[in-house]
Design a protein around this motif. Sequence first.
Motif, PDB file in Angstrom:
ATOM      1  N   VAL B  26      72.124 -44.487  59.515  1.00 51.98           N
ATOM      2  CA  VAL B  26      71.419 -43.476  58.756  1.00 51.98           C
ATOM      3  C   VAL B  26      70.814 -44.165  57.537  1.00 51.98           C
ATOM      4  CG1 VAL B  26      71.865 -41.499  57.242  1.00 51.98           C
ATOM      5  CG2 VAL B  26      72.788 -41.524  59.558  1.00 51.98           C
ATOM      6  N   ASP B 216      87.820 -51.101  64.678  1.00 51.53           N
ATOM      7  CA  ASP B 216      88.136 -50.908  66.086  1.00 51.53           C
ATOM      8  C   ASP B 216      86.950 -50.334  66.842  1.00 51.53           C
ATOM      9  OD1 ASP B 216      90.665 -51.889  65.837  1.00 51.53           O
ATOM     10  OD2 ASP B 216      91.610 -49.944  65.509  1.00 51.53           O
ATOM     11  N   PHE B 217      85.805 -50.237  66.155  1.00 51.05           N
ATOM     12  CA  PHE B 217      84.640 -49.638  66.809  1.00 51.05           C
ATOM     13  C   PHE B 217      83.429 -50.526  66.733  1.00 51.05           C
ATOM     14  CE2 PHE B 217      86.857 -46.318  64.398  1.00 51.05           C
ATOM     15  CZ  PHE B 217      87.427 -45.657  65.450  1.00 51.05           C
ATOM     16  N   GLU B 218      82.541 -50.267  67.654  1.00 52.69           N
ATOM     17  CA  GLU B 218      81.227 -50.862  67.630  1.00 52.69           C
ATOM     18  C   GLU B 218      80.293 -49.654  67.693  1.00 52.69           C
ATOM     19  OE1 GLU B 218      79.604 -53.294  71.137  1.00 52.69           O
ATOM     20  OE2 GLU B 218      81.462 -54.250  70.436  1.00 52.69           O
ATOM     21  N   VAL B 219      79.379 -49.561  66.755  1.00 53.02           N
ATOM     22  CA  VAL B 219      78.430 -48.456  66.827  1.00 53.02           C
ATOM     23  C   VAL B 219      77.340 -48.840  67.818  1.00 53.02           C
ATOM     24  CG1 VAL B 219      76.727 -47.100  65.562  1.00 53.02           C
ATOM     25  CG2 VAL B 219      78.931 -47.630  64.512  1.00 53.02           C
ATOM     26  N   VAL B 220      77.236 -48.116  68.903  1.00 55.08           N
ATOM     27  CA  VAL B 220      76.244 -48.414  69.926  1.00 55.08           C
ATOM     28  C   VAL B 220      74.878 -47.939  69.449  1.00 55.08           C
ATOM     29  CG1 VAL B 220      75.561 -48.006  72.321  1.00 55.08           C
ATOM     30  CG2 VAL B 220      77.985 -48.216  71.721  1.00 55.08           C
ATOM     31  N   GLN B 221      74.835 -46.708  69.002  1.00 58.97           N
ATOM     32  CA  GLN B 221      73.593 -46.198  68.430  1.00 58.97           C
ATOM     33  C   GLN B 221      73.851 -44.926  67.636  1.00 58.97           C
ATOM     34  OE1 GLN B 221      70.812 -45.000  71.446  1.00 58.97           O
ATOM     35  NE2 GLN B 221      72.120 -43.384  72.214  1.00 58.97           N
ATOM     36  N   VAL B 222      72.937 -44.662  66.728  1.00 61.05           N
ATOM     37  CA  VAL B 222      72.974 -43.400  65.994  1.00 61.05           C
ATOM     38  C   VAL B 222      71.664 -42.688  66.284  1.00 61.05           C
ATOM     39  CG1 VAL B 222      73.042 -42.330  63.714  1.00 61.05           C
ATOM     40  CG2 VAL B 222      74.483 -44.306  64.203  1.00 61.05           C
ATOM     41  N   THR B 223      71.746 -41.473  66.759  1.00 57.72           N
ATOM     42  CA  THR B 223      70.529 -40.756  67.143  1.00 57.72           C
ATOM     43  C   THR B 223      70.476 -39.403  66.439  1.00 57.72           C
ATOM     44  OG1 THR B 223      71.709 -39.823  69.022  1.00 57.72           O
ATOM     45  CG2 THR B 223      70.367 -41.785  69.438  1.00 57.72           C
TER      46      THR B 223
END
Lengths: 352, 251
Positions: B26, B216-223
């Motif tokens: 964002v 512990d996360f990978e942000v794949v995408q923000v839409t």
Amino acid sequence: MACRFILQNPSKRKLLHSTFASRSASTLVLAEHEGGSIKAQSLSAVVAANSISRDNPVSLLLAGSGSSLQQAAEKAATCHPCISQVLVADSDKFAYPLAEPWGKLIQLVQLKGGYSHVIATSSSFGKNILPRAAALLDVSPVTDVVEINGPNQFIRPIYAGNALCTVRYTGASPCMLSVRSTSFPVPPLGDSKSDGASISEVDLSTLDEESIGKSRFIKLSSEETDRPDLGSARVVVTGGRALKSAENFKMIEKLAEKLGAAVGATRAAVDAGFVPNELQVGQTGKIVAPELYMAFGVSGAIQHLAGMKDSKVIVAVNKDADAPIFQVADYGLVGDLFEAIPDLLEKLPEKK
Amino acid sequence: MKIMVAVKRVVDYAVKIRVRPDKNGVETQNVKMSMNPFCEIALEEALKIKESGFAKEVVAVSMGPSNCVDTLRTGLAMGADRAIHVEASRDLVPLTVAKLLKKLVEVENPGLLILGKQAIDDDCNQTGQMIAGLLGWPQGTFASKVVLDKEKHTASVDREVDGGLETLCLDLPAVITTDLRLNQPRYATLPNIMKAKSKPIKKYTPEELNVEIKSDFEVVQVTEPPKRKAGVILSSVDELIDKLKNEAHVI
């Protein structure tokens, strides 16, 4: 871990098959029960578990004490075909949903069962308990999941639902999720299957009690109502600040009665004391997604929209034609709600 | 007793956020940032407890990039006595924040830890519960009323739960997370803003606190969420009933 557990517990050898078959996925669902039944919301966590992978045996964890717990366990055993096991923790420690004993219980059950996923509904119960248990297990939970794309990929709303974030979980097992119940609707359950899941008691003798007992339940005060539950109602009628008083808010209740709907409110209406807090819809209140959402005197702040914009049909009645609520409404009526509501009450068809 | 309050710098609640075109997140450049509203409430509650004589000191803590200091200054201007900034350049997940907080609790030894119930950017609602779990302290989440008992050394907490209001009694030390209705945060006055400039802000790095920063996360995408199709403005209740009945088929 699973192997060792079984070797140490010869009496539970029956589980051998399902535990081994579950190497890819096996899920623990944390369930709430009330009056001898599983809460409807908890079943959406089961539906979510079912969508992780097809071969995913689900163990349902219930805790509490006494006969209503046992009754709920029996009902749980036959309520969904993917439930392979019901685990019951029967102790006074679980008489109330306190986070401290529950956190320890989840840790205990996870260490024994080695589940790949632990799922709860993001109710106030799930939100209170799941992160505590996750910290004890040293993993990060994924909050308020609205879509599951495989065992490790999830979509969740951020910024009050103004963006959707797709995350891949890369941490250690278990992957812990709280799921939004409106995104995983429970289909009407047909004939319950005849061969129920096995019910087994959780061995609590090794429960680490260090942090238990530092919190005590005093009381729960709630409004008695025979209207449908806000979280799962088919129709929701909501009032905002423009209702002006608790007295006027009764019009909303009357309309809800006529439609067989649940009553919702904005933060402004709750803060002004028109209605109790549990009716608040929004980012910090309840998230609803009914077939019909009717908003009266609601301006449509970002924080309110976060709780209702997934409703199928949205109706807004507001004096201010520029109110942001009209940007999400399917049907808008610019006008005085004090005229519109009585008119609706008069003209709406009677519920059959 | 000392109270520690965790505060987070987030995009201001009134800002209509924009998803970045590269779908990596964002837009936060040139966007108004503020203290997370729930953290303001947490700080206000700590200050009230101090004013009632139960606590001697209020310490505000924030974690993140260097501009978190602005948020801490706001907290100091509201009335916090001093502040601690753990400087980390990467985004921190709640579990890491909880681990850093635990280290600070070990250093500072507060009798009460107050946090907001959730940050309005990631909407996680986890940090308070996690730190309580790590410390083995009892937790009072979603608090709308807090009453401390000096003699018994307990806190009575009214919690906003789905079914209504639940009251718990917690032994101190405890973790409390604040709901919206707990209080009305005060505004910092100009003299207090000036005074805040001379209050101390202690700095730590995650390395100094011996906490590894990982996610512990990978942000794949923000839409962007799907847009609703444009609605229609109707002219009368009759028309509304007709549409609901014959077009939407919901009544």
